[in-house]
Design a protein around this motif. Sequence first.
Motif, PDB file in Angstrom:
ATOM      1  N   CYS A   4       0.859  -1.182   0.000  1.00  0.00           N
ATOM      2  CA  CYS A   4       0.000   0.000   0.000  1.00  0.00           C
ATOM      3  C   CYS A   4       0.895   1.233   0.000  1.00  0.00           C
ATOM      4  N   LEU A   5       0.456   2.292  -0.678  1.00  0.00           N
ATOM      5  CA  LEU A   5       1.226   3.522  -0.668  1.00  0.00           C
ATOM      6  C   LEU A   5       0.308   4.726  -0.718  1.00  0.00           C
ATOM      7  N   GLY A   6       0.810   5.812  -0.162  1.00  0.00           N
ATOM      8  CA  GLY A   6       0.133   7.098  -0.237  1.00  0.00           C
ATOM      9  C   GLY A   6       1.110   8.153  -0.715  1.00  0.00           C
ATOM     10  N   ILE A   7       0.636   9.017  -1.596  1.00  0.00           N
ATOM     11  CA  ILE A   7       1.434  10.134  -2.119  1.00  0.00           C
ATOM     12  C   ILE A   7       0.675  11.417  -1.830  1.00  0.00           C
ATOM     13  N   THR A   8       1.340  12.387  -1.243  1.00  0.00           N
ATOM     14  CA  THR A   8       0.704  13.685  -0.998  1.00  0.00           C
ATOM     15  C   THR A   8       1.430  14.773  -1.782  1.00  0.00           C
ATOM     16  N   THR A   9       0.648  15.671  -2.372  1.00  0.00           N
ATOM     17  CA  THR A   9       1.189  16.813  -3.096  1.00  0.00           C
ATOM     18  C   THR A   9       0.438  18.056  -2.641  1.00  0.00           C
ATOM     19  N   LYS A  10       0.847  19.199  -3.156  1.00  0.00           N
ATOM     20  CA  LYS A  10       0.167  20.436  -2.779  1.00  0.00           C
ATOM     21  C   LYS A  10      -1.285  20.443  -3.255  1.00  0.00           C
ATOM     22  N   ASP A  11      -1.614  19.593  -4.227  1.00  0.00           N
ATOM     23  CA  ASP A  11      -2.955  19.574  -4.802  1.00  0.00           C
ATOM     24  C   ASP A  11      -3.872  18.524  -4.198  1.00  0.00           C
ATOM     25  N   GLY A  12      -3.356  17.644  -3.353  1.00  0.00           N
ATOM     26  CA  GLY A  12      -4.182  16.590  -2.777  1.00  0.00           C
ATOM     27  C   GLY A  12      -3.350  15.352  -2.492  1.00  0.00           C
ATOM     28  N   PHE A  13      -4.005  14.196  -2.534  1.00  0.00           N
ATOM     29  CA  PHE A  13      -3.259  12.960  -2.298  1.00  0.00           C
ATOM     30  C   PHE A  13      -3.799  11.835  -3.176  1.00  0.00           C
ATOM     31  N   VAL A  14      -2.938  10.827  -3.367  1.00  0.00           N
ATOM     32  CA  VAL A  14      -3.278   9.609  -4.099  1.00  0.00           C
ATOM     33  C   VAL A  14      -2.923   8.434  -3.210  1.00  0.00           C
ATOM     34  N   VAL A  15      -3.812   7.455  -3.124  1.00  0.00           N
ATOM     35  CA  VAL A  15      -3.530   6.237  -2.357  1.00  0.00           C
ATOM     36  C   VAL A  15      -3.826   5.033  -3.241  1.00  0.00           C
ATOM     37  N   ALA A  16      -3.074   3.958  -3.028  1.00  0.00           N
ATOM     38  CA  ALA A  16      -3.256   2.744  -3.820  1.00  0.00           C
ATOM     39  C   ALA A  16      -2.894   1.539  -2.967  1.00  0.00           C
ATOM     40  N   SER A  17      -3.550   0.415  -3.247  1.00  0.00           N
ATOM     41  CA  SER A  17      -3.283  -0.807  -2.492  1.00  0.00           C
ATOM     42  C   SER A  17      -3.573  -2.026  -3.350  1.00  0.00           C
ATOM     43  N   GLY A 159      10.743  10.345  -8.967  1.00  0.00           N
ATOM     44  CA  GLY A 159       9.760  11.149  -9.677  1.00  0.00           C
ATOM     45  C   GLY A 159       8.855  12.055  -8.872  1.00  0.00           C
ATOM     46  N   VAL A 160       8.483  11.663  -7.652  1.00  0.00           N
ATOM     47  CA  VAL A 160       7.440  12.390  -6.922  1.00  0.00           C
ATOM     48  C   VAL A 160       8.020  13.601  -6.211  1.00  0.00           C
ATOM     49  N   ARG A 161       7.410  14.769  -6.441  1.00  0.00           N
ATOM     50  CA  ARG A 161       7.805  16.015  -5.793  1.00  0.00           C
ATOM     51  C   ARG A 161       6.546  16.718  -5.286  1.00  0.00           C
ATOM     52  N   PHE A 162       6.552  17.110  -4.028  1.00  0.00           N
ATOM     53  CA  PHE A 162       5.364  17.688  -3.393  1.00  0.00           C
ATOM     54  C   PHE A 162       4.844  18.897  -4.156  1.00  0.00           C
ATOM     55  N   GLU A 163       5.725  19.789  -4.536  1.00  0.00           N
ATOM     56  CA  GLU A 163       5.305  21.047  -5.159  1.00  0.00           C
ATOM     57  C   GLU A 163       4.980  20.900  -6.640  1.00  0.00           C
ATOM     58  N   HIS A 164       5.594  19.955  -7.316  1.00  0.00           N
ATOM     59  CA  HIS A 164       5.545  19.949  -8.778  1.00  0.00           C
ATOM     60  C   HIS A 164       4.784  18.775  -9.394  1.00  0.00           C
ATOM     61  N   THR A 165       4.546  17.710  -8.640  1.00  0.00           N
ATOM     62  CA  THR A 165       3.860  16.547  -9.199  1.00  0.00           C
ATOM     63  C   THR A 165       2.354  16.777  -9.170  1.00  0.00           C
ATOM     64  N   SER A 166       1.711  16.689 -10.328  1.00  0.00           N
ATOM     65  CA  SER A 166       0.259  16.830 -10.397  1.00  0.00           C
ATOM     66  C   SER A 166      -0.411  15.575  -9.847  1.00  0.00           C
ATOM     67  N   LEU A 167      -1.689  15.673  -9.504  1.00  0.00           N
ATOM     68  CA  LEU A 167      -2.412  14.500  -9.033  1.00  0.00           C
ATOM     69  C   LEU A 167      -2.488  13.424 -10.117  1.00  0.00           C
ATOM     70  N   GLU A 168      -2.659  13.852 -11.360  1.00  0.00           N
ATOM     71  CA  GLU A 168      -2.705  12.889 -12.457  1.00  0.00           C
ATOM     72  C   GLU A 168      -1.396  12.123 -12.570  1.00  0.00           C
ATOM     73  N   ASP A 169      -0.279  12.844 -12.461  1.00  0.00           N
ATOM     74  CA  ASP A 169       1.017  12.170 -12.511  1.00  0.00           C
ATOM     75  C   ASP A 169       1.244  11.318 -11.263  1.00  0.00           C
ATOM     76  N   ALA A 170       0.786  11.802 -10.114  1.00  0.00           N
ATOM     77  CA  ALA A 170       0.929  11.011  -8.887  1.00  0.00           C
ATOM     78  C   ALA A 170       0.191   9.684  -9.017  1.00  0.00           C
ATOM     79  N   ALA A 171      -0.981   9.697  -9.665  1.00  0.00           N
ATOM     80  CA  ALA A 171      -1.720   8.450  -9.895  1.00  0.00           C
ATOM     81  C   ALA A 171      -0.919   7.521 -10.801  1.00  0.00           C
ATOM     82  N   ARG A 172      -0.268   8.087 -11.824  1.00  0.00           N
ATOM     83  CA  ARG A 172       0.571   7.269 -12.700  1.00  0.00           C
ATOM     84  C   ARG A 172       1.739   6.657 -11.929  1.00  0.00           C
ATOM     85  N   TYR A 173       2.400   7.489 -11.117  1.00  0.00           N
ATOM     86  CA  TYR A 173       3.514   6.967 -10.317  1.00  0.00           C
ATOM     87  C   TYR A 173       3.042   5.852  -9.391  1.00  0.00           C
TER      88      TYR A 173
END
Length: 246
Positions: A4-17, A159-173
């Motif tokens: 399971c992982l969670g990614i947080t960015t300035k625009d929100g968060f993405v979680v996957a399991s 790849g993941v950067r809090f300030e620069h990674t979009s939610l769409e890209d975070a979902a891809r990552y």
Amino acid sequence: MTYCLGITTKDGFVVASDSRSNAGYDQVNVCRKMHLFEQPGERVFVAMTSGSLSCSQSIVTLLRKDFDIGAGLAAAESMYDAARAVGEQVRRVSDLDRRSLEQDGLKVNVHVILAGQIRGQPHDLYMIYPQGNPLRSTEESPFLQIGECKYGRPILDRGVRFEHTSLEDAARYALISIDSTLRSNVTVGPPIDLLVYGRDELHLDRRRRFLDRDPDLVAIHTQWEQALRLAVQAIPRVNFEPETTT
């Protein structure tokens, strides 16, 4: 095993399991590891668990029971308080079951990722350890993992950067990270649950479950492998010319 992982960015968060549960090589089951707690417009939480399935289920059951009566996650004043509420239930289940489990050589070893937002406060991401203590993600370390972490971490680190990674890209990552783990560890498996949350939305409606051989998941797997091979071929050749001496 679990991933399971969670990614947080300035625009929100993405979680996957993933959804594979193993109790030995001959007992493989499917079990959802992503659990939603929602009061639309007020607060939203996503909890993901790894470790003993029976203990994880007990923890989620207790969290749900409290949430439904307005306690626990439903009463937390901040995400830190919410993480502490999860930790209290982790410790409670540990106290209930530890002696009987340890008598048979088993451990209470549940980890929890908690992502969410309370109205008027920023979204946040925590990991709760088996001892009940929480660890918060930071802008410098904007993702958290539990379970089988090592195969899916390199792509997140790079790849993941809090300030620069979009939610769409975070979902891809997130999906590439899951796919890398599936490729290298047979104890992690589909269905894959993915949820994307935008800052201040306060509802959880962007989620999807990828079943085995899902066309979109297969396309991600195929394109990622092809892109890796092309990238390797584009790297400058290794120079094996002998060094000259003077």
